[in-house]
Design a protein around this motif. Structure first.
Motif, PDB file in Angstrom:
ATOM      1  N   PRO A  83       0.825  -1.219   0.000  1.00  9.93           N
ATOM      2  CA  PRO A  83       0.000   0.000   0.000  1.00  9.93           C
ATOM      3  C   PRO A  83       0.854   1.261   0.000  1.00  9.93           C
ATOM      4  N   HIS A  84       0.346   2.281  -0.663  1.00  6.00           N
ATOM      5  CA  HIS A  84       1.051   3.559  -0.746  1.00  6.00           C
ATOM      6  C   HIS A  84       0.880   4.383   0.523  1.00  6.00           C
ATOM      7  N   ARG A  85      -0.276   4.256   1.146  1.00  5.94           N
ATOM      8  CA  ARG A  85      -0.600   5.144   2.273  1.00  5.94           C
ATOM      9  C   ARG A  85      -1.255   4.348   3.389  1.00  5.94           C
ATOM     10  N   PHE A  86      -0.890   4.693   4.624  1.00  8.98           N
ATOM     11  CA  PHE A  86      -1.474   4.062   5.807  1.00  8.98           C
ATOM     12  C   PHE A  86      -1.977   5.146   6.747  1.00  8.98           C
ATOM     13  N   VAL A  87      -3.254   5.055   7.108  1.00 12.13           N
ATOM     14  CA  VAL A  87      -3.857   6.017   8.033  1.00 12.13           C
ATOM     15  C   VAL A  87      -4.177   5.310   9.333  1.00 12.13           C
ATOM     16  N   TYR A  88      -3.583   5.780  10.429  1.00 10.39           N
ATOM     17  CA  TYR A  88      -3.898   5.227  11.750  1.00 10.39           C
ATOM     18  C   TYR A  88      -4.921   6.148  12.398  1.00 10.39           C
ATOM     19  N   ASN A  89      -6.172   5.672  12.455  1.00  5.63           N
ATOM     20  CA  ASN A  89      -7.282   6.493  12.926  1.00  5.63           C
ATOM     21  C   ASN A  89      -7.965   5.826  14.116  1.00  5.63           C
ATOM     22  N   VAL A  90      -7.195   5.116  14.910  1.00 13.92           N
ATOM     23  CA  VAL A  90      -7.725   4.346  16.029  1.00 13.92           C
ATOM     24  C   VAL A  90      -7.637   5.178  17.309  1.00 13.92           C
ATOM     25  N   GLY A  91      -8.659   5.107  18.147  1.00 10.76           N
ATOM     26  CA  GLY A  91      -8.592   5.846  19.405  1.00 10.76           C
ATOM     27  C   GLY A  91      -9.536   5.285  20.444  1.00 10.76           C
ATOM     28  N   ASP A  92      -9.034   5.067  21.648  1.00  6.16           N
ATOM     29  CA  ASP A  92      -9.855   4.710  22.799  1.00  6.16           C
ATOM     30  C   ASP A  92     -10.149   6.004  23.543  1.00  6.16           C
ATOM     31  N   THR A  93     -11.411   6.423  23.550  1.00  9.09           N
ATOM     32  CA  THR A  93     -11.791   7.711  24.132  1.00  9.09           C
ATOM     33  C   THR A  93     -12.438   7.550  25.502  1.00  9.09           C
ATOM     34  N   SER A  94     -12.087   6.497  26.225  1.00 11.21           N
ATOM     35  CA  SER A  94     -12.650   6.268  27.549  1.00 11.21           C
ATOM     36  C   SER A  94     -12.389   7.455  28.470  1.00 11.21           C
ATOM     37  N   ALA A  95     -13.356   7.714  29.336  1.00  9.28           N
ATOM     38  CA  ALA A  95     -13.243   8.852  30.254  1.00  9.28           C
ATOM     39  C   ALA A  95     -12.785   8.398  31.638  1.00  9.28           C
ATOM     40  N   ASP A  96     -11.956   9.213  32.264  1.00  8.23           N
ATOM     41  CA  ASP A  96     -11.578   9.037  33.666  1.00  8.23           C
ATOM     42  C   ASP A  96     -11.049  10.376  34.152  1.00  8.23           C
ATOM     43  N   ASN A  97     -10.763  10.464  35.431  1.00 11.05           N
ATOM     44  CA  ASN A  97     -10.180  11.705  35.941  1.00 11.05           C
ATOM     45  C   ASN A  97      -8.946  11.403  36.773  1.00 11.05           C
ATOM     46  N   CYS A  98      -8.392  12.408  37.395  1.00 14.78           N
ATOM     47  CA  CYS A  98      -7.106  12.254  38.088  1.00 14.78           C
ATOM     48  C   CYS A  98      -7.187  11.360  39.316  1.00 14.78           C
ATOM     49  N   PHE A  99      -8.391  11.025  39.753  1.00 16.65           N
ATOM     50  CA  PHE A  99      -8.526  10.283  40.998  1.00 16.65           C
ATOM     51  C   PHE A  99      -9.218   8.933  40.847  1.00 16.65           C
ATOM     52  N   ASN A 100     -10.001   8.752  39.808  1.00 18.99           N
ATOM     53  CA  ASN A 100     -10.726   7.481  39.693  1.00 18.99           C
ATOM     54  C   ASN A 100     -10.162   6.570  38.616  1.00 18.99           C
ATOM     55  N   PHE A 101      -8.995   6.902  38.065  1.00 13.89           N
ATOM     56  CA  PHE A 101      -8.427   6.073  37.003  1.00 13.89           C
ATOM     57  C   PHE A 101      -8.081   4.686  37.537  1.00 13.89           C
ATOM     58  N   LYS A 102      -8.119   3.710  36.636  1.00 10.02           N
ATOM     59  CA  LYS A 102      -7.751   2.335  36.955  1.00 10.02           C
ATOM     60  C   LYS A 102      -6.511   1.975  36.159  1.00 10.02           C
ATOM     61  N   PRO A 103      -5.430   1.544  36.830  1.00 10.16           N
ATOM     62  CA  PRO A 103      -4.174   1.267  36.115  1.00 10.16           C
ATOM     63  C   PRO A 103      -4.345   0.335  34.918  1.00 10.16           C
ATOM     64  N   ASP A 104      -5.156  -0.711  35.067  1.00 12.88           N
ATOM     65  CA  ASP A 104      -5.337  -1.635  33.944  1.00 12.88           C
ATOM     66  C   ASP A 104      -5.996  -0.937  32.767  1.00 12.88           C
ATOM     67  N   LYS A 105      -6.921  -0.026  33.051  1.00  7.41           N
ATOM     68  CA  LYS A 105      -7.598   0.695  31.983  1.00  7.41           C
ATOM     69  C   LYS A 105      -6.647   1.673  31.301  1.00  7.41           C
ATOM     70  N   VAL A 106      -5.807   2.335  32.076  1.00  5.68           N
ATOM     71  CA  VAL A 106      -4.823   3.243  31.485  1.00  5.68           C
ATOM     72  C   VAL A 106      -3.907   2.468  30.539  1.00  5.68           C
ATOM     73  N   THR A 107      -3.494   1.280  30.959  1.00  6.31           N
ATOM     74  CA  THR A 107      -2.656   0.435  30.108  1.00  6.31           C
ATOM     75  C   THR A 107      -3.377   0.078  28.818  1.00  6.31           C
ATOM     76  N   GLN A 108      -4.669  -0.218  28.923  1.00  6.52           N
ATOM     77  CA  GLN A 108      -5.460  -0.574  27.742  1.00  6.52           C
ATOM     78  C   GLN A 108      -5.552   0.611  26.773  1.00  6.52           C
ATOM     79  N   VAL A 109      -5.791   1.800  27.313  1.00  6.26           N
ATOM     80  CA  VAL A 109      -5.885   2.988  26.465  1.00  6.26           C
ATOM     81  C   VAL A 109      -4.545   3.260  25.787  1.00  6.26           C
ATOM     82  N   PHE A 110      -3.452   3.100  26.532  1.00  6.61           N
ATOM     83  CA  PHE A 110      -2.118   3.299  25.950  1.00  6.61           C
ATOM     84  C   PHE A 110      -1.863   2.300  24.830  1.00  6.61           C
TER      85      PHE A 110
END
Length: 265
Positions: A83-110
């Motif tokens: 292929p000539h061109r590759f577009v990476y348009n993937v995104g996990d838009t899960s919501a969290d805040n500075c205090f209720n984040f879950k480490p496993d979820k942060v890893t998943q989003v990363f």
């Protein structure tokens, strides 16, 4: 089938930006390959493109699974050539805040927002090619990279990391005859007229036609739009507008509820 026609692969080809990006490149004469996890959606989107006389196909692939994406590239290359061109348009838009984040979820989003891009762009770069025409990588970054939201902490930090990776990748791949551009879309698909997917897709085409510029903003100025969190807050305060938005974009319902529940008190 001929392997001489330019092929554009869009990983993360949903009904919003991904579909419009595919349509935009298809209208220029490219064969477009839609890739995502859900076959039924891919079939429907591919048919819509075909109905518009665009040469389109699809491949089921999971951006978080390196074997799945390696198979995707192998299938595409065997059938259509590199292929000539590759577009990476993937995104996990899960919501969290500075205090209720879950480490496993942060890893998943990363893994989705950053590691998936790192893996797939390397796989694309390592594909065999004989063309002297530079190949291209376009990466959707998002406004959260520059305007972090207090109730989308994982999204904001991973999009910032993705932006840094994209800028580094552009330098690293230049000697390999591969151009890289990152597109920072500062808003949610369809939240207003300016963020209509077909209008946003125009910047991807512009970037592909001027790869000497690595970083692209839509709207053009980095400060032109409020952060996505503020856009959602404004939307949630207007019930009639929110109802209309969800009719057009039902997939945002879960995201909006998640953002509502994660706003800092």
């Amino acid at each position: 089938m001929s392997k001489t026609q330019a092929t554009t692969v869009i990983l993360g080809a949903g009904q919003g930006f991904g579909f419009s990006i595919a349509k935009k490149f298809g209208q220029t004469g490219d064969r477009v390959i839609l890739a995502a996890r859900h076959q039924a959606s891919l079939q429907a989107l591919t048919q819509r493109l075909t109905d518009q006389q665009i040469k389109a196909n699809y491949v089921v692939a999971d951006a978080t699974n390196s074997q799945s994406t390696a198979t995707m590239f192998n299938q595409i290359t065997q059938k259509y050539g590199t292929p000539h061109r590759f577009v990476y348009n993937v995104g996990d838009t899960s919501a969290d805040n500075c205090f209720n984040f879950k480490p496993d979820k942060v890893t998943q989003v990363f893994q989705t927002n950053v590691l998936g891009a790192m893996t797939t762009t390397r796989q694309f770069a390592e594909l065999p090619t004989e063309t002297k025409t530079p190949r291209q990588i376009l990466i959707t970054v998002g406004g959260a990279a520059l305007k972090p939201s207090p109730f989308a902490v994982s999204l904001s930090l991973t999009k910032a990391a993705l932006r840094n990776f994209g800028l580094s990748l552009a330098t690293a791949l230049k000697p390999k005859n591969i151009d890289v551009a990152i597109v920072e879309v500062q808003g949610l698909s369809g939240i207003n007229a300016e963020m209509a997917p077909d209008r946003v897709a125009n910047v991807y085409l512009q970037a592909s036609q001027n790869m000497s510029q690595t970083e692209w903003f839509y709207p053009q100025q980095a400060s032109a739009q409020p952060d996505e969190g503020s856009q959602l807050k404004a939307l949630m305060k207007d019930p009639s507008r929110l109802k209309h938005f969800l009719i057009l974009h039902p997939n945002f319902k879960t995201l909006i509820e998640s953002y509502r529940n994660n706003q800092p008190s």
